[in-house]
Enzyme design. Structure first.
Site, mmCIF file in Angstrom:
data_model
loop_
_atom_site.group_PDB
_atom_site.id
_atom_site.type_symbol
_atom_site.label_atom_id
_atom_site.label_comp_id
_atom_site.label_asym_id
_atom_site.label_seq_id
_atom_site.Cartn_x
_atom_site.Cartn_y
_atom_site.Cartn_z
ATOM 1 N N VAL A 15 0.834 -1.207 0.000
ATOM 2 C CA VAL A 15 0.000 0.000 0.000
ATOM 3 C C VAL A 15 0.872 1.261 0.000
ATOM 4 O O VAL A 15 0.578 2.229 -0.704
ATOM 5 C CB VAL A 15 -0.958 -0.003 1.205
ATOM 6 C CG1 VAL A 15 -1.796 1.277 1.232
ATOM 7 C CG2 VAL A 15 -1.868 -1.221 1.142
ATOM 8 N N LYS A 96 -7.208 -0.882 9.839
ATOM 9 C CA LYS A 96 -8.568 -1.073 10.352
ATOM 10 C C LYS A 96 -8.617 -1.726 11.729
ATOM 11 O O LYS A 96 -9.463 -1.412 12.540
ATOM 12 C CB LYS A 96 -9.421 -1.852 9.343
ATOM 13 C CG LYS A 96 -9.121 -3.325 9.153
ATOM 14 C CD LYS A 96 -8.011 -3.606 8.199
ATOM 15 C CE LYS A 96 -8.301 -3.140 6.788
ATOM 16 N NZ LYS A 96 -7.209 -3.497 5.842
ATOM 17 N N GLU A 120 -10.310 6.496 5.333
ATOM 18 C CA GLU A 120 -11.180 5.924 4.301
ATOM 19 C C GLU A 120 -10.663 4.582 3.804
ATOM 20 O O GLU A 120 -11.435 3.651 3.555
ATOM 21 C CB GLU A 120 -11.304 6.891 3.120
ATOM 22 C CG GLU A 120 -12.338 6.486 2.079
ATOM 23 C CD GLU A 120 -13.765 6.576 2.601
ATOM 24 O OE1 GLU A 120 -14.414 5.522 2.719
ATOM 25 O OE2 GLU A 120 -14.232 7.691 2.896
ATOM 26 N N GLY A 178 -0.906 -11.347 -4.035
ATOM 27 C CA GLY A 178 -0.769 -10.337 -2.994
ATOM 28 C C GLY A 178 -2.075 -9.914 -2.363
ATOM 29 O O GLY A 178 -2.112 -8.960 -1.575
ATOM 30 N N GLU A 181 -2.394 -12.757 2.722
ATOM 31 C CA GLU A 181 -1.079 -12.908 3.343
ATOM 32 C C GLU A 181 -0.686 -14.384 3.440
ATOM 33 O O GLU A 181 -1.510 -15.280 3.223
ATOM 34 C CB GLU A 181 -1.107 -12.305 4.755
ATOM 35 C CG GLU A 181 -1.431 -10.821 4.791
ATOM 36 C CD GLU A 181 -0.340 -9.959 4.173
ATOM 37 O OE1 GLU A 181 0.827 -10.390 4.150
ATOM 38 O OE2 GLU A 181 -0.670 -8.860 3.699
ATOM 39 N N ASP A 192 -10.856 -9.162 9.280
ATOM 40 C CA ASP A 192 -10.770 -7.945 8.477
ATOM 41 C C ASP A 192 -12.153 -7.324 8.275
ATOM 42 O O ASP A 192 -12.353 -6.124 8.481
ATOM 43 C CB ASP A 192 -10.120 -8.275 7.128
ATOM 44 C CG ASP A 192 -10.001 -7.073 6.216
ATOM 45 O OD1 ASP A 192 -9.060 -6.277 6.390
ATOM 46 O OD2 ASP A 192 -10.859 -6.921 5.317
ATOM 47 N N LYS A 196 -13.700 -3.636 9.782
ATOM 48 C CA LYS A 196 -14.307 -2.671 8.857
ATOM 49 C C LYS A 196 -15.752 -2.380 9.241
ATOM 50 O O LYS A 196 -16.201 -1.229 9.186
ATOM 51 C CB LYS A 196 -14.225 -3.204 7.426
ATOM 52 C CG LYS A 196 -12.807 -3.260 6.872
ATOM 53 C CD LYS A 196 -12.764 -3.959 5.526
ATOM 54 C CE LYS A 196 -11.354 -3.955 4.957
ATOM 55 N NZ LYS A 196 -11.252 -4.685 3.677
#
Length: 398
Positions: A15, A96, A120, A178, A181, A192, A196
């Site tokens: 990222v 997150k 965001e 990718g 993980e 995850d 979120k």
């Protein structure tokens, strides 16, 4: 006012590099990365003097006026973000887990030090769902937010249902690209999506909920039997998070796999994409769709936050500050498909009623109503059981 931003970037993984790339393609934004904090020295595409190895160098650098935190370790991210806020610097984060677990404190730190924390990219990749919930859906007419919030698990399920690949093969492909993980538990076990959903709940209904108190279950226990059952019935399986407004100023939220029919919006959300359905009292259902995994989609969401910081934007937490607070209730009932092998596992589930059941030498399943509270009581044991759970279409309106 589009002010000049001098950025201290923490993290230069997928990222971080994606953000650096998209920043070079945004000449209208008056922003420059001054320093990048990484863990280890190694050969990189940028000059060595661009890098440092202690976050303090970013926070204590008076020239830097914006910290962008893009590391995977939630504890380290917490230290970087809170210290930056306390030092009077604005912050953009994509972590997150850190945000969901510390949201109440982070909201107060922003207020106390008159700074902005934007995140965001922590919610749905390239979809600007938080900003829309803050600005467009900034009233008390919202009824629910439902969606596919994790691109990695969705990619795996897409390969299973659209390309007839097995779970292990689809997972390996997601890892090679990718999207997942080496240890995929964070994505495929629903963590995850859980984090979120907690973040979206705060901006949807003004309620800060601890992730520990929310029911979540992922797709890691899916079997060929479950896949065959779904296909024979005309379903696809999707990992879905939902927060819904109930009667008497209460909300309910959970993350579970769902059996989805062709007439639902999220049926056609494939690969690494996310899809979010927002339902309101006056506007019925509205659908948002975009990439939810990958360096450049997430980097573009971070870039959007950086641009907003340049214009002095802050989250107002409008539902939290201006409307009657809603309480999170671990109540309600859902209908689930439960595939099991051992009767000992079945005894853990307190079905109120059964509408369908099947038994064979190899596998059994039951479909029936169960209280969310009863599932929450065993949520920490669910993954260890030889079972798979999915919400049926009878409780899925989207």
């Amino acid at each position: 006012m589009n002010k000049e931003l001098k950025i201290g970037l923490a993290g230069f993984g997928v990222v971080g590099q994606g953000l650096y790339d998209v920043l070079q393609k945004s000449p209208a934004l008056n922003a420059q990365v001054l320093k990048i904090c990484v863990k280890n020295k190694k050969e990189r595409s940028l000059p060595e003097d661009m890098f440092c190895y202690s976050p303090k160098e970013l926070i204590e650098n008076e020239e830097i006026n914006l910290i962008v935190e893009l590391i995977s370790d939630a504890d380290e991210a917490y230290t970087i973000v809170t210290e930056a806020l306390k030092s009077g610097k604005n912050v953009v984060s994509a972590n997150k887990k850190m945000i969901a677990e510390n949201l109440a404190e982070l909201i107060e730190l922003q207020k106390e030090h008159d700074v902005s924390l934007l995140y965001e990219a922590s919610a749905c990749g390239s979809i600007p769902v938080i900003r829309n919930l803050e600005e467009y859906y900034d009233n008390d007419l919202l009824l629910s937010v439902t969606g596919i919030l994790n691109g990695s698990s969705n990619y795996i399920l897409s390969k299973i249902f659209d390309h007839n690949k097995g779970y292990d093969e689809a997972l390996k492909e997601a890892q090679d690209l990718g999207f997942a993980e080496a240890n995929p538990s964070f994505d495929v076990d629903g963590f995850d999506s859980l984090f979120k959903l907690v973040i979206l709940t705060a901006h949807s209904f003004g309620t800060v909920v601890s992730p520990e108190d929310v029911l979540h279950y992922g797709i890691s226990n899916i079997s060929d039997f479950d896949i065959r059952y779904a296909k024979e019935k005309g379903y696809k399986l999707k990992l879905v998070g939902q927060v819904e407004k109930l009667e008497e100023d209460k909300i309910s939220l959970f993350v579970l796999p769902r059996l989805v029919m062709k007439d639902k919006y999220i049926y056609n959300v494939e690969d690494e994409f996310n899809g979010v359905v927002i339902q309101g009292l006056a506007y019925d259902k509205q659908f948002m769709f975009g990439k939810g995994a990958g360096g450049h989609p997430t980097g573009s969401a971070v870039l959007s936050d950086i641009t907003a910081i340049a214009h002095d934007y802050k989250y107002e937490y409008k539902k939290k500050n201006y409307y009657q607070k809603l309480s999170y209730e671990q109540t309600g009932e859902i209908e689930i498909y439960l595939r099991y092998k051992n009767d000992a596992d079945l005894t853990q589930f307190k079905f109120k009623s059964i509408s369908e059941e099947y038994s064979s030498v190899d596998c059994n399943y039951k479909i029936g109503l169960i209280k969310i509270k009863d599932l929450l009581a065993i949520k920490d044991q669910l993954r260890a059981m030889d079972i798979f759970i999915a919400v049926t279409r009878k409780t899925l309106n989207y």
